[in-house]
Design a protein around this motif. Structure first.
Motif, PDB file in Angstrom:
ATOM      1  N   MET A   1       0.847  -1.170   0.000  1.00  0.00           N
ATOM      2  CA  MET A   1       0.000   0.000   0.000  1.00  0.00           C
ATOM      3  C   MET A   1       0.896   1.238   0.000  1.00  0.00           C
ATOM      4  N   ASN A   2       0.634   2.148  -0.910  1.00  0.00           N
ATOM      5  CA  ASN A   2       1.397   3.388  -1.001  1.00  0.00           C
ATOM      6  C   ASN A   2       0.701   4.514  -0.244  1.00  0.00           C
ATOM      7  N   TRP A   3       1.506   5.471   0.157  1.00  0.00           N
ATOM      8  CA  TRP A   3       1.037   6.678   0.828  1.00  0.00           C
ATOM      9  C   TRP A   3       1.406   7.879  -0.008  1.00  0.00           C
ATOM     10  N   LYS A   4       0.589   8.918   0.075  1.00  0.00           N
ATOM     11  CA  LYS A   4       0.856  10.164  -0.645  1.00  0.00           C
ATOM     12  C   LYS A   4       0.270  11.322   0.154  1.00  0.00           C
ATOM     13  N   LEU A   5       0.676  12.535  -0.209  1.00  0.00           N
ATOM     14  CA  LEU A   5       0.028  13.703   0.366  1.00  0.00           C
ATOM     15  C   LEU A   5      -1.433  13.693  -0.037  1.00  0.00           C
ATOM     16  N   ARG A   6      -2.274  14.200   0.820  1.00  0.00           N
ATOM     17  CA  ARG A   6      -3.707  14.254   0.524  1.00  0.00           C
ATOM     18  C   ARG A   6      -3.928  15.095  -0.728  1.00  0.00           C
ATOM     19  N   ALA A   7      -4.739  14.584  -1.608  1.00  0.00           N
ATOM     20  CA  ALA A   7      -4.974  15.229  -2.898  1.00  0.00           C
ATOM     21  C   ALA A   7      -5.532  16.639  -2.723  1.00  0.00           C
ATOM     22  N   GLY A   8      -5.000  17.573  -3.517  1.00  0.00           N
ATOM     23  CA  GLY A   8      -5.530  18.928  -3.555  1.00  0.00           C
ATOM     24  C   GLY A   8      -5.002  19.885  -2.507  1.00  0.00           C
TER      25      GLY A   8
ATOM     26  N   LEU B   1       9.356  12.970   6.974  1.00  0.00           N
ATOM     27  CA  LEU B   1       8.543  11.980   6.272  1.00  0.00           C
ATOM     28  C   LEU B   1       7.535  12.680   5.354  1.00  0.00           C
ATOM     29  N   LEU B   2       6.940  13.732   5.834  1.00  0.00           N
ATOM     30  CA  LEU B   2       6.004  14.510   5.027  1.00  0.00           C
ATOM     31  C   LEU B   2       6.713  15.133   3.823  1.00  0.00           C
ATOM     32  N   GLU B   3       7.904  15.663   4.048  1.00  0.00           N
ATOM     33  CA  GLU B   3       8.699  16.227   2.942  1.00  0.00           C
ATOM     34  C   GLU B   3       9.033  15.160   1.911  1.00  0.00           C
ATOM     35  N   ARG B   4       9.359  13.962   2.383  1.00  0.00           N
ATOM     36  CA  ARG B   4       9.653  12.859   1.459  1.00  0.00           C
ATOM     37  C   ARG B   4       8.422  12.551   0.592  1.00  0.00           C
TER      38      ARG B   4
ATOM     39  N   GLN C   1       3.895   4.110  12.651  1.00  0.00           N
ATOM     40  CA  GLN C   1       3.339   5.016  13.665  1.00  0.00           C
ATOM     41  C   GLN C   1       3.194   6.428  13.101  1.00  0.00           C
ATOM     42  N   LEU C   2       4.239   6.917  12.438  1.00  0.00           N
ATOM     43  CA  LEU C   2       4.198   8.270  11.880  1.00  0.00           C
ATOM     44  C   LEU C   2       3.161   8.383  10.768  1.00  0.00           C
ATOM     45  N   LEU C   3       3.067   7.365   9.919  1.00  0.00           N
ATOM     46  CA  LEU C   3       2.068   7.374   8.853  1.00  0.00           C
ATOM     47  C   LEU C   3       0.662   7.417   9.430  1.00  0.00           C
ATOM     48  N   SER C   4       0.446   6.654  10.476  1.00  0.00           N
ATOM     49  CA  SER C   4      -0.864   6.645  11.133  1.00  0.00           C
ATOM     50  C   SER C   4      -1.204   8.020  11.707  1.00  0.00           C
ATOM     51  N   GLU C   5      -0.215   8.655  12.344  1.00  0.00           N
ATOM     52  CA  GLU C   5      -0.433   9.981  12.928  1.00  0.00           C
ATOM     53  C   GLU C   5      -0.695  11.028  11.853  1.00  0.00           C
TER      54      GLU C   5
ATOM     55  N   ALA D   1      -4.139  10.567  10.458  1.00  0.00           N
ATOM     56  CA  ALA D   1      -5.165  11.033  11.397  1.00  0.00           C
ATOM     57  C   ALA D   1      -5.311  12.555  11.346  1.00  0.00           C
ATOM     58  N   LEU D   2      -4.242  13.251  10.965  1.00  0.00           N
ATOM     59  CA  LEU D   2      -4.292  14.709  10.818  1.00  0.00           C
ATOM     60  C   LEU D   2      -4.784  15.126   9.430  1.00  0.00           C
ATOM     61  N   SER D   3      -5.130  14.148   8.602  1.00  0.00           N
ATOM     62  CA  SER D   3      -5.603  14.378   7.228  1.00  0.00           C
ATOM     63  C   SER D   3      -4.545  15.052   6.343  1.00  0.00           C
ATOM     64  N   LEU D   4      -3.275  14.752   6.617  1.00  0.00           N
ATOM     65  CA  LEU D   4      -2.191  15.295   5.803  1.00  0.00           C
ATOM     66  C   LEU D   4      -1.789  14.339   4.696  1.00  0.00           C
ATOM     67  N   ILE D   5      -1.984  13.027   4.914  1.00  0.00           N
ATOM     68  CA  ILE D   5      -1.644  12.026   3.932  1.00  0.00           C
ATOM     69  C   ILE D   5      -2.796  11.044   3.780  1.00  0.00           C
ATOM     70  N   GLU D   6      -2.721  10.240   2.709  1.00  0.00           N
ATOM     71  CA  GLU D   6      -3.745   9.240   2.444  1.00  0.00           C
ATOM     72  C   GLU D   6      -3.131   8.087   1.660  1.00  0.00           C
ATOM     73  N   HIS D   7      -3.864   6.970   1.611  1.00  0.00           N
ATOM     74  CA  HIS D   7      -3.458   5.824   0.798  1.00  0.00           C
ATOM     75  C   HIS D   7      -3.699   6.144  -0.670  1.00  0.00           C
ATOM     76  N   THR D   8      -2.884   5.539  -1.514  1.00  0.00           N
ATOM     77  CA  THR D   8      -3.112   5.694  -2.960  1.00  0.00           C
ATOM     78  C   THR D   8      -3.915   4.532  -3.474  1.00  0.00           C
TER      79      THR D   8
END
Length: 90
Positions: free
Chosen positions: A1-8, A40-43, A76-80, A83-90
């Protein structure tokens, strides 16, 4: 499962040596993140990635204690961040 910044969303980030303030223009929320969470967010700004590649990134960028398994820390960081709606699954 991939992660990305929340769209938009466009994040605005202001960092010092240890913490980063992140403004989410979609929600209007401001968050205080640790340096490692911000990295991690910058990555993820560079593009989507899976947990294992993000764990490898953390291990290469940060001096982690023996107790900090990179995969566990990444999860843990991905989950956090999700939860802040900064990232999502692709």
């Amino acid at each position: 499962m991939n992660w990305k910044l929340r769209a938009g969303q466009r994040l605005r980030m202001l960092s010092d040596a240890e913490e980063t303030v992140v403004y989410n223009d979609l929600s209007g929320d401001t968050h205080l993140l640790s340096g490692i969470a911000a990295s991690l967010l910058e990555r993820l700004r560079q593009g989507p990635a899976d947990r294992d590649s993000l764990a490898a990134f953390l291990a290469s960028e940060w001096e982690l204690d023996a107790d900090d398994a990179p995969a566990t820390l990444a999860e843990q960081l991905l989950s956090e961040l999700a939860a802040l709606s900064l990232i999502e699954h692709t």
